[in-house]
Motif scaffolding. Structure first.
Motif, PDB file in Angstrom:
ATOM      1  N   VAL A 190       0.899  -1.359  -0.183  1.00 39.23           N
ATOM      2  CA  VAL A 190       0.073   0.108  -0.101  1.00 39.23           C
ATOM      3  C   VAL A 190       0.957   1.346  -0.101  1.00 39.23           C
ATOM      4  O   VAL A 190       0.793   2.159  -0.670  1.00 39.23           O
ATOM      5  CB  VAL A 190      -0.857  -0.074   1.164  1.00 39.23           C
ATOM      6  N   LEU A 191       2.034   1.314   0.773  1.00 41.13           N
ATOM      7  CA  LEU A 191       2.684   2.558   0.933  1.00 41.13           C
ATOM      8  C   LEU A 191       3.379   2.731  -0.258  1.00 41.13           C
ATOM      9  O   LEU A 191       3.467   4.110  -0.864  1.00 41.13           O
ATOM     10  CB  LEU A 191       3.820   2.237   1.992  1.00 41.13           C
ATOM     11  N   ALA A 192       3.848   1.724  -1.139  1.00 46.53           N
ATOM     12  CA  ALA A 192       4.591   1.799  -2.452  1.00 46.53           C
ATOM     13  C   ALA A 192       3.631   2.775  -3.496  1.00 46.53           C
ATOM     14  O   ALA A 192       3.963   3.165  -4.467  1.00 46.53           O
ATOM     15  CB  ALA A 192       4.814   0.537  -3.089  1.00 46.53           C
ATOM     16  N   GLN A 193       2.136   2.657  -3.365  1.00 48.96           N
ATOM     17  CA  GLN A 193       1.122   3.124  -4.161  1.00 48.96           C
ATOM     18  C   GLN A 193       0.571   4.607  -3.781  1.00 48.96           C
ATOM     19  O   GLN A 193      -0.029   5.237  -4.535  1.00 48.96           O
ATOM     20  CB  GLN A 193       0.128   2.189  -4.195  1.00 48.96           C
ATOM     21  N   VAL A 194       0.752   4.801  -2.461  1.00 49.59           N
ATOM     22  CA  VAL A 194       0.317   5.983  -1.751  1.00 49.59           C
ATOM     23  C   VAL A 194       1.089   7.332  -2.680  1.00 49.59           C
ATOM     24  O   VAL A 194       2.228   7.191  -2.280  1.00 49.59           O
ATOM     25  CB  VAL A 194       0.511   6.032  -0.254  1.00 49.59           C
ATOM     26  N   PRO A 195       0.249   8.330  -3.033  1.00 54.04           N
ATOM     27  CA  PRO A 195       1.084   9.374  -3.547  1.00 54.04           C
ATOM     28  C   PRO A 195       1.939  10.099  -2.289  1.00 54.04           C
ATOM     29  O   PRO A 195       1.460  10.294  -1.365  1.00 54.04           O
ATOM     30  CB  PRO A 195      -0.310  10.237  -3.890  1.00 54.04           C
ATOM     31  N   MET A 196       3.155  10.805  -2.979  1.00 53.58           N
ATOM     32  CA  MET A 196       3.817  11.383  -1.961  1.00 53.58           C
ATOM     33  C   MET A 196       3.337  12.285  -1.035  1.00 53.58           C
ATOM     34  O   MET A 196       3.765  12.578  -0.041  1.00 53.58           O
ATOM     35  CB  MET A 196       5.277  11.556  -2.412  1.00 53.58           C
ATOM     36  N   ASP A 197       2.488  13.118  -1.653  1.00 54.19           N
ATOM     37  CA  ASP A 197       1.879  14.330  -0.911  1.00 54.19           C
ATOM     38  C   ASP A 197       0.907  13.768  -0.001  1.00 54.19           C
ATOM     39  O   ASP A 197      -0.015  14.600   0.565  1.00 54.19           O
ATOM     40  CB  ASP A 197       1.247  15.426  -1.964  1.00 54.19           C
ATOM     41  N   ARG A 198       0.577  12.524   0.249  1.00 50.95           N
ATOM     42  CA  ARG A 198      -0.414  12.230   1.192  1.00 50.95           C
ATOM     43  C   ARG A 198       0.295  10.945   2.268  1.00 50.95           C
ATOM     44  O   ARG A 198      -0.443  10.471   3.007  1.00 50.95           O
ATOM     45  CB  ARG A 198      -1.590  11.369   0.375  1.00 50.95           C
ATOM     46  N   LEU A 199       1.573  11.116   2.327  1.00 51.42           N
ATOM     47  CA  LEU A 199       2.569  10.031   3.134  1.00 51.42           C
ATOM     48  C   LEU A 199       2.966  10.795   4.349  1.00 51.42           C
ATOM     49  O   LEU A 199       3.485  11.903   4.259  1.00 51.42           O
ATOM     50  CB  LEU A 199       3.548   9.444   2.285  1.00 51.42           C
ATOM     51  N   LEU A 200       2.663  10.083   5.513  1.00 49.90           N
ATOM     52  CA  LEU A 200       3.292  10.351   6.791  1.00 49.90           C
ATOM     53  C   LEU A 200       3.685   9.223   7.276  1.00 49.90           C
ATOM     54  O   LEU A 200       3.375   7.938   7.164  1.00 49.90           O
ATOM     55  CB  LEU A 200       2.060  10.890   7.362  1.00 49.90           C
ATOM     56  N   ILE A 201       4.607   9.572   8.230  1.00 47.26           N
ATOM     57  CA  ILE A 201       5.205   8.357   9.368  1.00 47.26           C
ATOM     58  C   ILE A 201       5.453   8.745  10.640  1.00 47.26           C
ATOM     59  O   ILE A 201       4.950   9.822  10.934  1.00 47.26           O
ATOM     60  CB  ILE A 201       6.653   8.547   8.893  1.00 47.26           C
ATOM     61  N   GLU A 202       5.158   7.642  11.524  1.00 47.93           N
ATOM     62  CA  GLU A 202       4.916   7.635  12.789  1.00 47.93           C
ATOM     63  C   GLU A 202       5.603   6.527  13.737  1.00 47.93           C
ATOM     64  O   GLU A 202       6.236   5.699  12.817  1.00 47.93           O
ATOM     65  CB  GLU A 202       3.301   7.614  13.139  1.00 47.93           C
ATOM     66  N   THR A 203       5.620   6.384  14.597  1.00 53.00           N
ATOM     67  CA  THR A 203       5.875   5.573  15.569  1.00 53.00           C
ATOM     68  C   THR A 203       4.898   4.834  16.305  1.00 53.00           C
ATOM     69  O   THR A 203       4.777   3.746  16.574  1.00 53.00           O
ATOM     70  CB  THR A 203       7.106   5.875  16.717  1.00 53.00           C
ATOM     71  N   ASP A 204       3.942   5.565  17.100  1.00 52.17           N
ATOM     72  CA  ASP A 204       2.886   4.920  17.950  1.00 52.17           C
ATOM     73  C   ASP A 204       3.530   4.640  19.001  1.00 52.17           C
ATOM     74  O   ASP A 204       3.150   3.763  19.863  1.00 52.17           O
ATOM     75  CB  ASP A 204       1.937   3.949  17.264  1.00 52.17           C
ATOM     76  N   SER A 205       4.738   5.121  19.393  1.00 52.16           N
ATOM     77  CA  SER A 205       5.513   4.579  20.645  1.00 52.16           C
ATOM     78  C   SER A 205       4.747   5.066  22.077  1.00 52.16           C
ATOM     79  O   SER A 205       3.778   6.003  21.992  1.00 52.16           O
ATOM     80  CB  SER A 205       6.902   5.465  20.933  1.00 52.16           C
ATOM     81  N   PRO A 206       4.779   3.997  22.821  1.00 53.52           N
ATOM     82  CA  PRO A 206       5.632   2.909  23.146  1.00 53.52           C
ATOM     83  C   PRO A 206       5.580   1.689  22.447  1.00 53.52           C
ATOM     84  O   PRO A 206       6.064   0.517  22.539  1.00 53.52           O
ATOM     85  CB  PRO A 206       5.547   2.830  24.435  1.00 53.52           C
ATOM     86  N   TYR A 207       4.424   1.558  21.309  1.00 50.28           N
ATOM     87  CA  TYR A 207       3.914   0.313  20.796  1.00 50.28           C
ATOM     88  C   TYR A 207       4.641   0.406  19.457  1.00 50.28           C
ATOM     89  O   TYR A 207       5.178   1.223  18.901  1.00 50.28           O
ATOM     90  CB  TYR A 207       2.594   0.415  20.665  1.00 50.28           C
ATOM     91  N   LEU A 208       4.274  -0.955  18.646  1.00 54.19           N
ATOM     92  CA  LEU A 208       4.630  -1.168  17.111  1.00 54.19           C
ATOM     93  C   LEU A 208       6.206  -0.693  17.064  1.00 54.19           C
ATOM     94  O   LEU A 208       6.464  -0.145  16.126  1.00 54.19           O
ATOM     95  CB  LEU A 208       3.684  -0.427  16.245  1.00 54.19           C
ATOM     96  N   THR A 209       7.055  -1.114  17.757  1.00 50.88           N
ATOM     97  CA  THR A 209       8.379  -0.990  17.586  1.00 50.88           C
ATOM     98  C   THR A 209       8.930  -1.402  16.449  1.00 50.88           C
ATOM     99  O   THR A 209       8.789  -2.657  16.161  1.00 50.88           O
ATOM    100  CB  THR A 209       9.175  -1.627  18.879  1.00 50.88           C
ATOM    101  N   PRO A 210       9.800  -0.789  15.398  1.00 53.99           N
ATOM    102  CA  PRO A 210      10.152  -1.419  14.245  1.00 53.99           C
ATOM    103  C   PRO A 210      11.524  -2.314  14.341  1.00 53.99           C
ATOM    104  O   PRO A 210      12.093  -2.289  15.502  1.00 53.99           O
ATOM    105  CB  PRO A 210      10.732   0.095  13.624  1.00 53.99           C
ATOM    106  N   HIS A 211      11.852  -3.052  13.466  1.00 52.80           N
ATOM    107  CA  HIS A 211      12.750  -3.901  13.360  1.00 52.80           C
ATOM    108  C   HIS A 211      14.136  -2.810  13.357  1.00 52.80           C
ATOM    109  O   HIS A 211      14.063  -1.914  12.576  1.00 52.80           O
ATOM    110  CB  HIS A 211      12.795  -4.723  12.242  1.00 52.80           C
ATOM    111  N   PRO A 212      15.288  -3.188  14.033  1.00 50.95           N
ATOM    112  CA  PRO A 212      15.480  -4.202  14.508  1.00 50.95           C
ATOM    113  C   PRO A 212      15.295  -4.295  16.269  1.00 50.95           C
ATOM    114  O   PRO A 212      15.889  -5.250  16.982  1.00 50.95           O
ATOM    115  CB  PRO A 212      17.018  -4.630  14.568  1.00 50.95           C
ATOM    116  N   TYR A 213      14.339  -3.654  16.704  1.00 54.72           N
ATOM    117  CA  TYR A 213      14.104  -3.469  18.248  1.00 54.72           C
ATOM    118  C   TYR A 213      12.760  -4.117  18.435  1.00 54.72           C
ATOM    119  O   TYR A 213      12.345  -3.752  19.668  1.00 54.72           O
ATOM    120  CB  TYR A 213      14.150  -2.000  18.517  1.00 54.72           C
TER     121      TYR A 213
END
Length: 256
Positions: A190-213
């Motif tokens: 899905v991210l690959a298809q989202v237009p760049m002007d509608r894309l955001l990033i987040e952590t939702d910390s302290p949850y959903l920790t990314p690899h390698p953590y």
């Protein structure tokens, strides 16, 4: 390079022992701005306190669907009054959660509709929590004319078909730690298809920790790992992802 973590919970009890150190690591790691999300009677005041203490932390306030049953008369007016604060930039996180059986669906629907109505009244974007409720979330957003304010599909996990419906209503899609997981095929597609002007990033910390953590406590400094994964998926460098997602967030939240 400046990064914008559009969804974090730095007021969570998981940070009680070292919150200032965690926030310092965010700044050192290039996180220039964050939106901390208060979602019930307990976390809204602590979110406001963080936003007032740190100039680079902003607030979103709303009533989470898991807590919908606890919303009392006067709470909507409380949220409305807080939205007048200069550091409050969105209403959220609001929506539907059919995974956890903590609030009846009809109560969730009522509280969700009420908060969309408030957002339209005061012209403020909304932050959507959607877990196992894609069809009803989209339907209610349409029925309540949420396209008038737009907002964020937080930690997006649905299909591209649902994503297109959300994009058509003017929403941004935000991605977090799961796009770094080897087995997370759908969010990457899905991210690959989202237009760049509608894309955001987040952590939702302290949850959903990314690899390698993964498996450890998440924190906002890890938004860089999300940006790196997004850059790889999009085929651009991390500086480009940082620049565009930060600009998108600033524009959406009306931060000068």
């Amino acid at each position: 390079m400046m990064l914008f973590d559009t969804h974090t919970h730095l007021d969570a009890q998981q940070f009680d022992e070292d919150r200032e150190e965690v926030i310092a690591r965010c700044v050192e790691g290039g996180v220039s701005k964050m939106v901390n999300v208060g979602f019930n009677r307990e976390t809204i005041p602590t979110t406001m306190a963080l936003a007032e203490k740190y100039d680079f932390i902003y607030a979103a306030v709303g009533w989470h669907p898991q807590d919908a049953i606890t919303m009392k008369e006067g709470d909507l007016e409380w949220i409305a009054s807080l939205c007048q604060h200069e550091k409050v930039v969105a209403i959220g996180e609001i929506g539907l959660d059919y995974y956890w059986d903590t609030s009846p669906k009809d109560v969730q629907h009522k509280v969700f509709r009420q908060q969309i109505g408030l957002a339209r009244e005061i012209k403020m974007p909304i932050v959507i929590h959607n877990r196992d409720a894609h069809e009803d979330v989209v339907r209610i957003l349409r029925e309540e004319k949420a396209h008038e304010v737009g907002g964020i599909m937080h930690s997006y996990s649905g299909s591209w078909e649902t994503a297109k419906m959300c994009l058509d209503m003017g929403f941004h899609l935000s991605f977090g730690g799961p796009i770094t997981f080897k087995n997370a095929k759908q969010p990457k597609e899905v991210l690959a298809q989202v237009p760049m002007d509608r894309l955001l990033i987040e952590t939702d910390s302290p949850y959903l920790t990314p690899h390698p953590y993964r498996g450890k406590r998440n924190e906002s400094a890890h938004v860089r790992l999300v940006a790196e994964a997004a850059a790889q998926i999009k085929g651009v460098d991390i500086e480009e992802i940082a620049r565009i997602t930060t600009r998108n967030a600033l524009d959406l939240f009306g931060i000068l």
